[in-house]
Design an enzyme around this catalytic site. Structure first.
Site, PDB file in Angstrom:
ATOM      1  N   SER A  11      70.950  73.923  46.490  1.00 46.58           N
ATOM      2  CA  SER A  11      71.676  73.005  47.372  1.00 46.58           C
ATOM      3  C   SER A  11      70.893  71.770  47.803  1.00 46.58           C
ATOM      4  CB  SER A  11      72.195  73.732  48.613  1.00 46.58           C
ATOM      5  OG  SER A  11      73.406  74.374  48.296  1.00 46.58           O
ATOM      6  N   SER A  66      75.029  71.924  47.857  1.00 45.52           N
ATOM      7  CA  SER A  66      75.904  71.600  48.961  1.00 45.52           C
ATOM      8  C   SER A  66      75.401  70.454  49.844  1.00 45.52           C
ATOM      9  CB  SER A  66      76.089  72.847  49.829  1.00 45.52           C
ATOM     10  OG  SER A  66      74.857  73.253  50.392  1.00 45.52           O
ATOM     11  N   LYS A  90      71.894  67.185  57.451  1.00 44.72           N
ATOM     12  CA  LYS A  90      73.043  67.967  56.964  1.00 44.72           C
ATOM     13  C   LYS A  90      73.764  68.612  58.149  1.00 44.72           C
ATOM     14  CE  LYS A  90      73.899  71.536  53.391  1.00 44.72           C
ATOM     15  NZ  LYS A  90      73.224  72.472  52.460  1.00 44.72           N
TER      16      LYS A  90
END
Ligand SMILES: [Zn+2]
Lengths: 451, 412
Positions: free
Chosen positions: A169, A145, A70
């Protein structure tokens, strides 16, 4: 089709010399080349991935394995933006503990994945660089996310991925993309070098193709970090070895308030998964917890407050672009958090939210006196359509309703697929007490092996 | 009319721990090249996290104990949010409602609290730009806050000297005001003798770097404010500095903006928990303090009060005295002061005032120095020597650097 291998399979193949690390990395790069113009899971591809694969030491625990990370993890030599324009082109001066550990375990960072800007969201639709789409159906959102990481794993553009969860997330995008998402307890994995969202709940963790893969990756990245004062000094158990050990029959609670929040079709699939768990010898009992709706307010206040302070450093004086590059969502959060912490409002909002947070923690604590684990699906339903998040500032908080309580309590939890509705994955999940990673992984692994 | 001054202090002490408050960078920043002692943590880079320095915590608690404070067994750090270019995170890690130490007493004056925080970076103002040096960013800083218990410059000065002597006895800081490792802020107001309430305004005096000047500043303020009150007006709530050349205070900021620091618990550092045993162990580590030493010198060694005061205030001299604790040793130590070697005969204050004039008179040399021409320093030192004769050269260099570095009209 080497890119379709699970982490466990890829490691075995590499060690048996059935294929090489450059072949494995090339297969993933080919898939990215072919698919990512549609999916947009990646923000940056590592231009040196192949040459690093050529030098990979396959005797290391993750030797030669391509992993997607990420974009809020600082990686030297690879831009790190947290999907915000404010950090466009930012090249970190140091390495996050998680990626440093992955690299020294021999992993190859194949690229940095898309996310909601600053991790502010649950759709990956609010990335400043455009949304990621759900590989199961590109009309749909991947969740967020860590949506880029979930989509990259689901679309086999990497062998496994790393994400971070503040409240949902990891687990929500895993649920919507039909992969395994594992959130270790707060304090189990270092946050050093992870661009902070809400410091008191941020938890890095893996998104993988199997529970065993999550155990393997967590094994590598978990543990005390002298650079993160909130990491636990407790030793890290051998999660992966524990998976092979016989699992005792557990007592598992099924919180009725959580089922109430679910959409009927998804609830039916979850109840089937519960039956499956029961057939493995576990005792499952309906129980009652504080309604998850109360977590929305608590989480919103605490997270916005911390965000307003955490984003203050992005003033454009020393690095990055100036504040005019913050998107509306970041500005909304900064303003709300600033308000909640202001004198005259602090007690009414922040102090009150912390009090309710304590009640939620106590509620879980007493529930775990009775139950080894609790059932906690990551999402009320399958993925929503592209555009659903765009005009709804509370979109994330509503979608994450089922995982906010366990996040603000710092618990560990897992999300794994239990079926599909119209081709979109539906998830089933488990949560356990803080630092009960082994048990959560063991129970999830047993379930996964049985279906 | 007859007035009573109401005076309170905030004293900042920079601790001389090996490393900074929340990272491993060296804490000793004085005279180092700009930005050579920094890391992701003290630069506030994305993703960096603070890890508290346990030595600094121990020293802060020991100072609190030496100042007669009670210790909070449960304590925590908080974020104090505000924007300033020398504050790289956009917040300072400090302590708000649970300081390590509170409710102390020294020389009969109440110590409200003693807490630990981090220092900021330094701004170097140049003609068309401002540079930032982060070497000082994150250096451990203890803040001592007193109650408004003082009514004169003499008792203020005695108290502040005692604080400095205690800090030096504990060996936790050089407490050197010229170098900024001890910084004073005074809150001064005056009220009518018969008025039982505190005045409705206060004047904050900042950036005073010697005991002599703080005394002058207080006296000047008492006179200034009394005159204003005599004329039927109320002095403005403001921040003032002290002009050494004029010997008076000067207004720096009149409009006192109501700062809302939005304090909240620092989520990156878990709350701290001490045990009674821990505190008692630290208490037992505390060396004899100046008050005790004075008593000993007078009772055990029959020195005069004046001698006892001089020796007790100087940890180095006290150590020397103890090697051969006789009246003769005391005589020779005190007569040796200031040391006979010629250069040091010039006091730091004298050097400071001449250096200020030299800096003011040589703007070109100063801007060259700021641009990195280190050799210009010798020219400036030379100018000071011209006025004063032989001086302590390293000291003069440091004084000049400090004058240039802290040439910040807003604060430093
Ligand atoms: Zn540092």
């Amino acid at each position: 089709m080497l890119n379709k291998l699970t982490l466990t399979q890829a490691l075995t193949g590499l060690k048996k010399k059935e294929f090489s690390s450059p072949e494995l990395v090339q297969a993933c790069l080919n898939e990215i080349e072919k698919e990512d113009s549609k999916i947009h899971a990646f923000l940056h591809i590592n231009p040196n991935a192949l040459s690093q694969a050529q030098k990979a030491d396959i005797n290391l625990p993750l030797g030669g394995i391509p992993i997607a990370v990420k974009d809020n993890f600082l990686t030297m030599g690879l831009p790190t933006t947290a999907a915000s324009k404010v950090l466009q082109g930012y090249l970190p001066h140091y390495e996050s503990t998680v990626t440093r550990t992955l690299k020294s375990a021999g992993a190859i960072i194949i690229g940095k994945t898309n996310m909601d800007a600053w991790a502010h969201g649950s759709s990956t639709e609010t990335s400043d660089y455009g949304p990621t789409l759900n590989p199961h159906n590109t009309d749909y959102l991947p969740g967020g996310s860590s949506g880029g990481s979930a989509a990259a794993v689901a679309a086999h553009m990497c062998i496994a991925a790393i994400g971070s969860e503040t409240a949902g997330s990891i687990r929500l995008p895993a649920a919507w993309c039909g992969v395994v998402g594992f959130k270790p307890s707060y304090g189990r994995v270092s946050r050093y070098g992870v661009i902070a969202m809400a410091s008191s709940t941020d938890s890095p963790g893996p998104l993988t193709k199997s529970v065993a893969d999550s155990a393997l990756l967590t094994q590598i990245i978990a543990g005390h970090d002298p650079y993160d004062a909130t990491t636990s000094p407790l030793p890290t158990p051998d999660y992966h070895r524990h998976l092979q050990q016989p699992l005792k029959h557990l007592k598992i609670g099924l919180p009725k308030e959580y089922l109430e929040v679910m959409q009927p079709q998804s609830r039916d699939l979850v109840l089937q998964a519960v039956k499956k768990m029961a057939s493995l010898g576990h005792t499952i009992e309906e129980t009652s917890l504080i309604h998850p709706k109360y977590s929305i307010g608590v989480y919103t206040i605490i997270q916005r407050s911390e965000v307003s302070s955490n984003l203050a450093r992005y003033d454009g004086i020393r690095y990055g672009l100036d504040r005019s590059h913050f998107s509306d969502e970041a500005k909304r959060r900064i303003m709300l958090g600033t308000y909640a912490l202001s004198s005259g409002y602090y007690d009414q909002y922040y102090t009150r939210a912390q009090k309710v947070r304590t009640l939620i923690i106590q509620d879980f604590h007493s529930s775990f006196q009775k139950y080894d684990l609790l059932i906690d699906p990551a999402s009320p339903g399958p993925a929503l359509k592209l555009g659903a998040a765009a005009n709804d500032p509370m979109f994330g908080e509503m979608q994450d309703i089922l995982v906010e309580p366990s996040s603000i309590a710092g618990l560990t939890g897992i999300s794994l697929s239990c079926g599909q509705i119209n081709g979109l994955p539906v998830s089933f999940g488990l949560i356990g007490p803080q630092f009960s990673e082994s048990l959560v992984l063991q129970a999830a692994h047993a379930y996964e092996s049985a279906i | 009319m007859s007035y009573t001054p109401v005076i309170g202090f905030e004293v900042h002490i920079e601790l001389s721990t090996a490393s900074k408050m929340f990272c491993g960078c060296p804490a000793d920043h004085f005279g180092r090249s700009p930005n050579t002692q920094t890391c992701p943590v003290c630069l506030g880079l994305p993703g960096a996290l603070p890890v508290p320095n346990s030595k600094a915590i121990e020293w802060c608690v020991k100072l609190g104990l030496a100042l007669g404070c009670q210790i909070n067994l449960t304590s925590k750090f908080d974020r104090k949010n505000y924007f300033y270019p020398d504050l790289p995170k956009g917040f300072q890690i400090s302590q708000y409602d649970l300081p390590f130490c509170h409710n102390g007493n020294l020389l009969g004056r109440q110590i409200t609290r003693v807490h630990l925080e981090e220092d900021t970076g330094k701004l170097l103002h140049q003609k068309n730009q401002t540079l930032i040096d982060f070497n000082r960013s994150g250096v451990p800083l203890v803040e001592i806050v007193t109650a408004p218990d003082f009514t004169s410059s003499d008792e203020s000065s005695e108290f502040l000297k005692e604080v400095q002597a205690i800090v030096r006895a504990l060996n936790i800081s050089t407490a050197d005001m010229e170098k900024g490792s001890m910084r004073l802020e005074a809150n001064i107001s005056v009220k009518r003798v018969e008025d039982p309430n505190l005045p409705g305004y206060k004047v904050e005096i900042k950036n005073v770097n010697s005991f002599r000047f703080i005394k002058k500043a207080i006296d000047f303020e008492i006179t200034r404010q009394s005159k204003i009150l005599d004329s039927g007006l109320i002095p403005a709530q403001e921040t003032r500095g002290f002009s050494e050349s004029k010997g008076e205070t000067v207004s720096q900021r009149t409009k006192e903006e109501a700062n809302d620091y939005r304090y909240f618990p620092e989520p990156d550092i878990p709350p701290l928990q001490f045990t009674e045993d821990q505190i008692e162990t630290w208490r037992s580590d505390i060396p004899p303090l100046p008050s005790q030493i004075r008593r000993d010198l007078m009772t055990k060694f029959s020195l005069t009060e004046n001698y006892a005061r001089i020796i007790a205030a100087d940890a180095q001299m006290y150590r020397e005295f103890l090697k051969s604790p006789t009246k003769t040793t005391a005589d020779s130590l005190i007569n040796k002061r200031p040391p006979t070697s010629k250069p040091v005969l010039v006091s730091t204050e004298k050097i400071s005032s001449i250096a200020r004039a030299v800096v003011a008179a040589n703007p070109k040399a100063v801007s060259d120095l700021k641009a990195g021409k280190q050799q210009v320093m010798f020219f400036l030192i030379g100018q000071v020597k011209k006025e004063l004769g032989p001086v302590d050269i390293p000291l003069t260099g440091k004084v000049i650097s400090r004058i240039i570095d802290t040439d910040d009209p807003i604060r430093n």
